[in-house]
Scaffold this motif. Sequence first.
Motif, PDB file in Angstrom:
ATOM      1  N   ASP A  48     -25.703  -5.464  -7.340  1.00 35.30           N
ATOM      2  CA  ASP A  48     -25.491  -6.915  -7.501  1.00 35.30           C
ATOM      3  C   ASP A  48     -24.805  -7.217  -8.828  1.00 35.30           C
ATOM      4  OD1 ASP A  48     -26.666  -7.270  -5.128  1.00 35.30           O
ATOM      5  OD2 ASP A  48     -28.630  -7.924  -5.907  1.00 35.30           O
ATOM      6  N   LEU A  49     -25.286  -6.530  -9.887  1.00 33.41           N
ATOM      7  CA  LEU A  49     -24.730  -6.803 -11.217  1.00 33.41           C
ATOM      8  C   LEU A  49     -23.251  -6.420 -11.294  1.00 33.41           C
ATOM      9  CD1 LEU A  49     -25.309  -7.741 -14.090  1.00 33.41           C
ATOM     10  CD2 LEU A  49     -26.160  -5.456 -14.644  1.00 33.41           C
ATOM     11  N   SER A  50     -22.876  -5.389 -10.518  1.00 29.86           N
ATOM     12  CA  SER A  50     -21.480  -4.935 -10.586  1.00 29.86           C
ATOM     13  C   SER A  50     -20.517  -5.991 -10.027  1.00 29.86           C
ATOM     14  CB  SER A  50     -21.309  -3.608  -9.845  1.00 29.86           C
ATOM     15  OG  SER A  50     -21.510  -3.822  -8.471  1.00 29.86           O
ATOM     16  N   HIS A  51     -21.038  -6.966  -9.238  1.00 27.75           N
ATOM     17  CA  HIS A  51     -20.165  -8.035  -8.740  1.00 27.75           C
ATOM     18  C   HIS A  51     -19.954  -9.115  -9.801  1.00 27.75           C
ATOM     19  CE1 HIS A  51     -20.277  -6.177  -4.919  1.00 27.75           C
ATOM     20  NE2 HIS A  51     -21.565  -6.386  -4.725  1.00 27.75           N
ATOM     21  N   TYR A  93     -22.724 -15.113 -26.027  1.00 33.68           N
ATOM     22  CA  TYR A  93     -22.958 -14.573 -24.682  1.00 33.68           C
ATOM     23  C   TYR A  93     -21.746 -14.911 -23.829  1.00 33.68           C
ATOM     24  CZ  TYR A  93     -27.815 -13.518 -25.789  1.00 33.68           C
ATOM     25  OH  TYR A  93     -28.946 -12.972 -26.336  1.00 33.68           O
ATOM     26  N   PRO A  94     -21.257 -13.954 -23.035  1.00 30.81           N
ATOM     27  CA  PRO A  94     -20.042 -14.226 -22.248  1.00 30.81           C
ATOM     28  C   PRO A  94     -20.306 -15.155 -21.057  1.00 30.81           C
ATOM     29  CG  PRO A  94     -20.879 -12.020 -21.778  1.00 30.81           C
ATOM     30  CD  PRO A  94     -21.765 -12.597 -22.847  1.00 30.81           C
ATOM     31  N   GLU A  95     -19.230 -15.733 -20.566  1.00 28.30           N
ATOM     32  CA  GLU A  95     -19.345 -16.669 -19.435  1.00 28.30           C
ATOM     33  C   GLU A  95     -19.959 -15.997 -18.210  1.00 28.30           C
ATOM     34  OE1 GLU A  95     -19.021 -19.913 -19.213  1.00 28.30           O
ATOM     35  OE2 GLU A  95     -18.688 -19.820 -21.385  1.00 28.30           O
ATOM     36  N   TRP A  96     -19.550 -14.747 -17.932  1.00 26.70           N
ATOM     37  CA  TRP A  96     -20.052 -14.089 -16.718  1.00 26.70           C
ATOM     38  C   TRP A  96     -21.577 -13.952 -16.764  1.00 26.70           C
ATOM     39  CZ3 TRP A  96     -22.815  -9.708 -17.527  1.00 26.70           C
ATOM     40  CH2 TRP A  96     -22.535  -8.930 -18.644  1.00 26.70           C
ATOM     41  N   LEU A  97     -22.134 -13.781 -17.982  1.00 22.51           N
ATOM     42  CA  LEU A  97     -23.583 -13.627 -18.114  1.00 22.51           C
ATOM     43  C   LEU A  97     -24.285 -14.957 -17.784  1.00 22.51           C
ATOM     44  CD1 LEU A  97     -25.743 -11.560 -18.997  1.00 22.51           C
ATOM     45  CD2 LEU A  97     -25.525 -12.424 -21.294  1.00 22.51           C
TER      46      LEU A  97
END
Length: 426
Positions: A101-104, A172-176
């Motif tokens: 899931d995290l890899s997406h 913290y990055p946007e994807w996080l």
Amino acid sequence: MTFYLGIDFGTSGARAVVIDDDARILFQMRHPWSSNADWINCWKKGLWSLLEGISGEWRREIGAIAINGTSSTILLTDASGQPVDVPLLYNDARGSMVLKDLSHIAPPNHTVLSATSSLAKLLWMQHLPSFGQARYLLHQADWLAFLLHGKLGISDYHNALKLGYDVEKLQYPEWLKKLQIPINLPQVLAPGTPVGELNPEIAAKFGFRHDCLVCAGTTDSIAAFLASGAKSPGEAVTSLGSTLVLKLLSRTRIEDARYGIYSHRLGDLWLTGGASNTGCAVLKKFFTDDELVSLSREIDVSKASELDYYPLLKEGDRFPINDPHLPPKLEPRPDNPREFLHGLLESMARIEARGYKLLQELGSDQLNHVYTAGGGAANSTWTAIRGRYLNIPVAPSINTEAAYGTALLAMRQLKMSTTHHFPSGK
Ligand code: ADP
């Protein structure tokens, strides 16, 4: 007179080192533990016993304290800082269940995409029944420092790297953010930044200065690097432990997931490096420590061994050769054990030199000095062989204790600033 206290929470115990303004060690102490079912109480006991063990004469002069912990050891706490469940230790790989899931969501090859990363662990913890009571995610070093300064939700950018924190942009990055994690991720400070004064009750109980500062911490391996003496671009530390680990200070940041290379931020510099599966564990398979000493003495270091090995315990390496099926190469094996050892030491020296060459090809500063840590550092025969390949000064680390490196961190940050603006915390 101001002294500085560094505390290391490692894998087999905790250690305290007190240094003076000239970085000289005044006191050190170890609190060992064995594998434990109740880590929280074990760590607390370790912390208090180290504080108690420092003699009153040093305690009264300590101006700053910093703590390092094992990287990616994390825990969840409630709003008052009480752990709501057992911590997940650095090597706990249950995060593998969320990696798909995290890899997406995370960028390809990001350091969080490892079963033991703090972020993978946190996502796994979201499925625990206790997660409902959790308000904060903290690293081991953050929580232990909280016990001293009382501010919740503070970390440093060494510990936070594997949580996904962007150490270049310092945010913290946007994807996080897209993960919408429903608890507080820590506010991230530069390692060593003063967070607050020591809790007055603790200061009074142990006889510390009332204005003693507690600083943001770091991880155990970075603390060991800081202890080595390396501080300028081009200086490196080779760790000759069970595995071979290279760390090089550089003005450029280097990341290359193919080789497992990533960089930690160190002030204005970057600490880049990689780890090979070759190393002393292979020596241990064939020789006792006494044999390593006596046979090494008989080796003529001026003559290169013709034997060209790739010493591994099992197939596969990542750095400096990325090949999960790379076979161990330990043939031909001469009857004479001295010749065999010579071939092994020489081959590992070649792999080390190849590793530094790769880091430089990827853009790091040119290597100019190598400090050495780990069990192989004491072997002067090996040092001489390595010097022949690296062609620069190779010396043992000035100190290899993470606690010493953490005390240096507290000292340097405190000397840099005379006024402190503490973060608010909770
Ligand atoms: P770890 O990575 O497990 O913490 P250490 O840094 O404690 O490892 O180093 C232990 C290793 O050092 C052992 O594998 C041992 O074979 C090796 N070692 C011990 N003495 C010597 C020596 N004189 N020369 C080379 N290697 C040595």
